[in-house]
Scaffold this motif. Sequence first.
Motif, PDB file in Angstrom:
ATOM      1  N   GLY A  40     -22.072  -6.042  61.692  1.00 23.63           N
ATOM      2  CA  GLY A  40     -21.091  -5.734  62.725  1.00 23.63           C
ATOM      3  C   GLY A  40     -20.707  -4.270  62.715  1.00 23.63           C
ATOM      4  O   GLY A  40     -20.884  -3.576  61.710  1.00 23.63           O
ATOM      5  N   ALA A  41     -20.162  -3.827  63.841  1.00 28.47           N
ATOM      6  CA  ALA A  41     -19.816  -2.415  63.999  1.00 28.47           C
ATOM      7  C   ALA A  41     -18.738  -1.978  63.013  1.00 28.47           C
ATOM      8  O   ALA A  41     -18.714  -0.820  62.578  1.00 28.47           O
ATOM      9  CB  ALA A  41     -19.360  -2.144  65.432  1.00 28.47           C
ATOM     10  N   GLY A  42     -17.851  -2.888  62.615  1.00 29.31           N
ATOM     11  CA  GLY A  42     -16.793  -2.537  61.684  1.00 29.31           C
ATOM     12  C   GLY A  42     -17.307  -2.164  60.305  1.00 29.31           C
ATOM     13  O   GLY A  42     -16.627  -1.469  59.550  1.00 29.31           O
ATOM     14  N   ALA A  43     -18.504  -2.604  59.966  1.00 28.61           N
ATOM     15  CA  ALA A  43     -19.081  -2.306  58.653  1.00 28.61           C
ATOM     16  C   ALA A  43     -19.717  -0.924  58.593  1.00 28.61           C
ATOM     17  O   ALA A  43     -20.014  -0.428  57.505  1.00 28.61           O
ATOM     18  CB  ALA A  43     -20.131  -3.359  58.293  1.00 28.61           C
ATOM     19  N   GLU A 113     -25.454  -7.900  71.861  1.00 31.69           N
ATOM     20  CA  GLU A 113     -25.243  -6.633  71.168  1.00 31.69           C
ATOM     21  C   GLU A 113     -24.626  -5.563  72.069  1.00 31.69           C
ATOM     22  O   GLU A 113     -23.784  -4.782  71.617  1.00 31.69           O
ATOM     23  CB  GLU A 113     -26.571  -6.111  70.608  1.00 31.69           C
ATOM     24  CG  GLU A 113     -26.431  -4.858  69.798  1.00 31.69           C
ATOM     25  CD  GLU A 113     -27.762  -4.318  69.303  1.00 31.69           C
ATOM     26  OE1 GLU A 113     -27.751  -3.234  68.723  1.00 31.69           O
ATOM     27  OE2 GLU A 113     -28.800  -4.967  69.482  1.00 31.69           O
ATOM     28  N   GLY A 114     -25.014  -5.519  73.330  1.00 35.66           N
ATOM     29  CA  GLY A 114     -24.485  -4.497  74.233  1.00 35.66           C
ATOM     30  C   GLY A 114     -22.979  -4.537  74.347  1.00 35.66           C
ATOM     31  O   GLY A 114     -22.306  -3.508  74.316  1.00 35.66           O
ATOM     32  N   GLY A 115     -22.429  -5.739  74.453  1.00 32.10           N
ATOM     33  CA  GLY A 115     -20.980  -5.882  74.539  1.00 32.10           C
ATOM     34  C   GLY A 115     -20.290  -5.524  73.238  1.00 32.10           C
ATOM     35  O   GLY A 115     -19.220  -4.911  73.233  1.00 32.10           O
ATOM     36  N   VAL A 116     -20.899  -5.902  72.129  1.00 33.55           N
ATOM     37  CA  VAL A 116     -20.335  -5.575  70.815  1.00 33.55           C
ATOM     38  C   VAL A 116     -20.287  -4.066  70.634  1.00 33.55           C
ATOM     39  O   VAL A 116     -19.268  -3.509  70.201  1.00 33.55           O
ATOM     40  CB  VAL A 116     -21.166  -6.228  69.678  1.00 33.55           C
ATOM     41  CG1 VAL A 116     -20.726  -5.716  68.313  1.00 33.55           C
ATOM     42  CG2 VAL A 116     -21.060  -7.738  69.752  1.00 33.55           C
ATOM     43  N   LEU A 117     -21.364  -3.402  70.985  1.00 37.92           N
ATOM     44  CA  LEU A 117     -21.397  -1.942  70.851  1.00 37.92           C
ATOM     45  C   LEU A 117     -20.359  -1.286  71.762  1.00 37.92           C
ATOM     46  O   LEU A 117     -19.637  -0.393  71.340  1.00 37.92           O
ATOM     47  CB  LEU A 117     -22.801  -1.409  71.165  1.00 37.92           C
ATOM     48  CG  LEU A 117     -23.835  -1.611  70.073  1.00 37.92           C
ATOM     49  CD1 LEU A 117     -25.234  -1.325  70.596  1.00 37.92           C
ATOM     50  CD2 LEU A 117     -23.524  -0.754  68.859  1.00 37.92           C
ATOM     51  N   MET A 118     -20.296  -1.735  73.010  1.00 38.71           N
ATOM     52  CA  MET A 118     -19.325  -1.149  73.938  1.00 38.71           C
ATOM     53  C   MET A 118     -17.902  -1.369  73.435  1.00 38.71           C
ATOM     54  O   MET A 118     -17.057  -0.481  73.541  1.00 38.71           O
ATOM     55  CB  MET A 118     -19.503  -1.721  75.343  1.00 38.71           C
ATOM     56  CG  MET A 118     -20.769  -1.229  75.990  1.00 38.71           C
ATOM     57  SD  MET A 118     -21.135  -1.752  77.690  1.00 38.71           S
ATOM     58  CE  MET A 118     -20.095  -3.080  78.061  1.00 38.71           C
ATOM     59  N   GLY A 119     -17.627  -2.535  72.873  1.00 36.61           N
ATOM     60  CA  GLY A 119     -16.299  -2.824  72.350  1.00 36.61           C
ATOM     61  C   GLY A 119     -15.953  -2.030  71.105  1.00 36.61           C
ATOM     62  O   GLY A 119     -14.787  -1.893  70.756  1.00 36.61           O
ATOM     63  N   SER A 120     -16.953  -1.491  70.428  1.00 39.44           N
ATOM     64  CA  SER A 120     -16.719  -0.762  69.176  1.00 39.44           C
ATOM     65  C   SER A 120     -16.425   0.717  69.395  1.00 39.44           C
ATOM     66  O   SER A 120     -16.152   1.426  68.439  1.00 39.44           O
ATOM     67  CB  SER A 120     -17.946  -0.900  68.267  1.00 39.44           C
ATOM     68  OG  SER A 120     -19.026  -0.146  68.787  1.00 39.44           O
TER      69      SER A 120
END
Length: 148
Positions: A40-43, A113-120
């Motif tokens: 995840g992006a938080g890591a 993944e695209g949404g996760v990245l945009m949200g990060s």
Amino acid sequence: MNTFIIEQRLWERGATVRKKDDSLRGLLLQKAREIVETYGAGALTMRTLAASAGVASGTVYNYFENKEEVLLLLTESYWQGALAELKSALRPGKFTEQLQQVFDFLRERIGEEGGVLMGSLGGVRSTGRERMRGMQSAVEEELALRLE
């Protein structure tokens, strides 16, 4: 020879300008992508990125200002690849059918993944929005071509 050792020797000699290695930059982005996909992006931190690539933390800062810049570059890269995939995936047919294909494709990518990245993107949301407008324009251009 290890990049860190080379940089250390240059620093010891008083060199003030370091040539950035494009292959190392690519490796760092690849490792960042792997971290984000796996944990995840938080890591993603500059320290975990450095450790994953086998370089010193300071080396990462020679290529990227901060974590947000890395995430922004990953987001851009993801959507550039997705748009290229979209262009090749669109099947001939009625415009309304193609529009539905585009909608389904984008909804799927945003849900992944695209949404996760945009949200990060957090601290660079405005920059991210500006760059994503370019992606949006590419989709609009593709749809305009289909209308013709």
